[in-house]
Scaffold this motif. Structure first.
Motif: not given
Length: 415
Positions: A353-364, A377-387
């Motif tokens: 996992t990583a967090i950067r520029n308002g986004y959350f990254y997860i590789a699993f 691999i998924n990227v989520f917007d921390l503000g809206t929770g949108e994938n």
């Protein structure tokens, strides 16, 4: 004639050994092969993502790697990499931040410990903190050595501070800086534990005024933790950062019941809490996490003035955001992080996992055998929770030469 036969035998043996060594070398140089495929979303979100790992051949034990094949994955390519001398951090992967510092600030980095824990970078400065006393009995003083590089002028300001404590400082765990104050979290030699027959580490935070070059204060976050008979307690550092302009440290606190020999009784803790330590107030706020299994794939971070807790439940991932008092919380997202028809094996797996520029990254998953060599691999917007991005990194057939592979770290190319 006997001499000729003997030399001929030796000659043939040398040729045979050379062929084996050359063959082994050529096999070891085979390229790793992964294919990064986009399922949905904008590839702009992952264009700078770099994922580092290593693959292990089947003729070695997976727990005692001798010759791993390190590789780097990105949207554009997958390739085997060579780790330069001195660039081995953790187990087999390199610390890209340290590599950047060594390349860009050669003179400043010369002779320093190249561990990320000893450095903090601001817009105009690169700061290095180390302990002069290495615990070898050479120097009886407890001195903290600080060097500050002005990145614009290349000027270096350095000074030392003596820490008047009976406990010996023997390592730096992390450093942070805010408003001309440097916060150096250090390991101190704690009290002797008769049950375990070792000295327990004690966590201390040195508050240093950079303008006056003075030691302003020393904080001991664990000082008020009560020691109970038959109970083993730990306070484990996770992260540090600013919340409402004040420096805070994030910890996990747990309690386990132990027998007279110090062995754990049972698999579950008696207490498992998230604790937030405010340096200025010298106090903790806490929230109970006993019902949450954070032991595998946990994500605990202070980011943008809030506390984030990530929890993996099988193939679902839940990211929760807490306020400054750990009282109010909201779920940023709860979503399946396995794309396509991917399946995970029964063995222990965890995400990267990583967090950067308002986004959350997860590789699993970040650890896999050949029967599960696809990484989602998924990227989520921390503000809206949108994938905002979904992808699959698939191992090609040539990867069947390996017994397993492991992803070690996620970095970003422009950092």
């Amino acid at each position: 004639m006997k001499h000729v036969k003997r030399y001929l035998t030796i000659y043939i043996a040398l040729i045979f050994i050379s062929v084996i060594i050359i063959g082994f070398y050529l096999i070891d140089k085979e390229e790793v092969d992964f294919n990064w495929k986009t399922v949905s979303g904008d590839e702009e979100a992952v264009k700078d993502v770099l994922i580092y790992g290593d693959a292990q051949r089947s003729y070695y034990s997976p727990y005692y790697n001798v010759v791993p094949d390190p590789f780097r994955l990105s949207l554009e390519e997958s390739k085997r990499i060579e780790l330069g001398r001195g660039m081995h951090y953790g187990w087999y992967y390199q610390d890209l931040q340290m590599e950047k510092y060594v390349k860009e600030y050669k003179s400043f980095m010369r002779g320093k410990n190249t561990w990320s824990e000893n450095f903090i970078e601001t817009e105009n400065q690169l700061i290095y903190v180390d302990v002069d006393n290495l615990g070898w009995g050479i120097d009886e003083s407890n001195d903290i050595h600080i060097e500050i590089l002005d990145k614009e002028t290349d000027e270096v300001n350095e000074f030392e501070l003596s820490v008047e404590e009976n406990q010996r400082i023997y390592g730096v765990n992390s450093i942070s800086v805010n408003d001309n104050k440097l916060y150096a979290q250090v390991y101190m030699e704690g009290q002797y534990d008769e049950m375990t027959d070792i000295y327990q580490d004690e966590d201390a935070i040195l508050v240093i005024d950079l303008n006056n070059q003075t030691l302003e204060d020393i904080k001991f976050p664990a000082k008020d933790i009560e020691q109970k008979e038959g109970i083993y307690t730990t306070l484990i550092y996770q992260d540090s950062g600013l919340i409402n302009g004040e420096m805070n440290y994030l910890y996990i606190y747990d309690e386990y019941k132990v027998d007279q020999n110090g062995g754990y009784i049972g698999d579950s803790p008696l207490k498992y809490e998230l604790r937030l330590y405010n340096v200025g107030e010298d106090s903790f706020k806490s929230v109970d996490l006993l019902g949450d299994s954070l032991y595998e794939g946990e994500f605990l971070r202070i980011y943008d003035g809030a506390v984030y807790v990530g929890l993996l439940q099988r193939d679902n991932y839940i990211l929760t955001r807490f306020d400054k008092n750990l009282e109010e919380k909201d779920v940023v997202f709860e979503e399946n992080v396995l794309n396509g028809d991917l399946e995970i094996n029964p063995e222990d797996v965890y995400p990267l996992t990583a967090i950067r520029n308002g986004y959350f990254y997860i590789a699993f998953p970040a650890f896999s055998t050949l029967t599960a060599t696809d990484v989602s691999i998924n990227v989520f917007d921390l503000g809206t929770g949108e994938n905002v991005y979904q992808g699959i990194i698939q191992a090609a057939d040539s990867m069947k030469q390996y017994q397993y592979f492991e992803l070690n770290q996620m970095e970003f190319e422009d950092e």
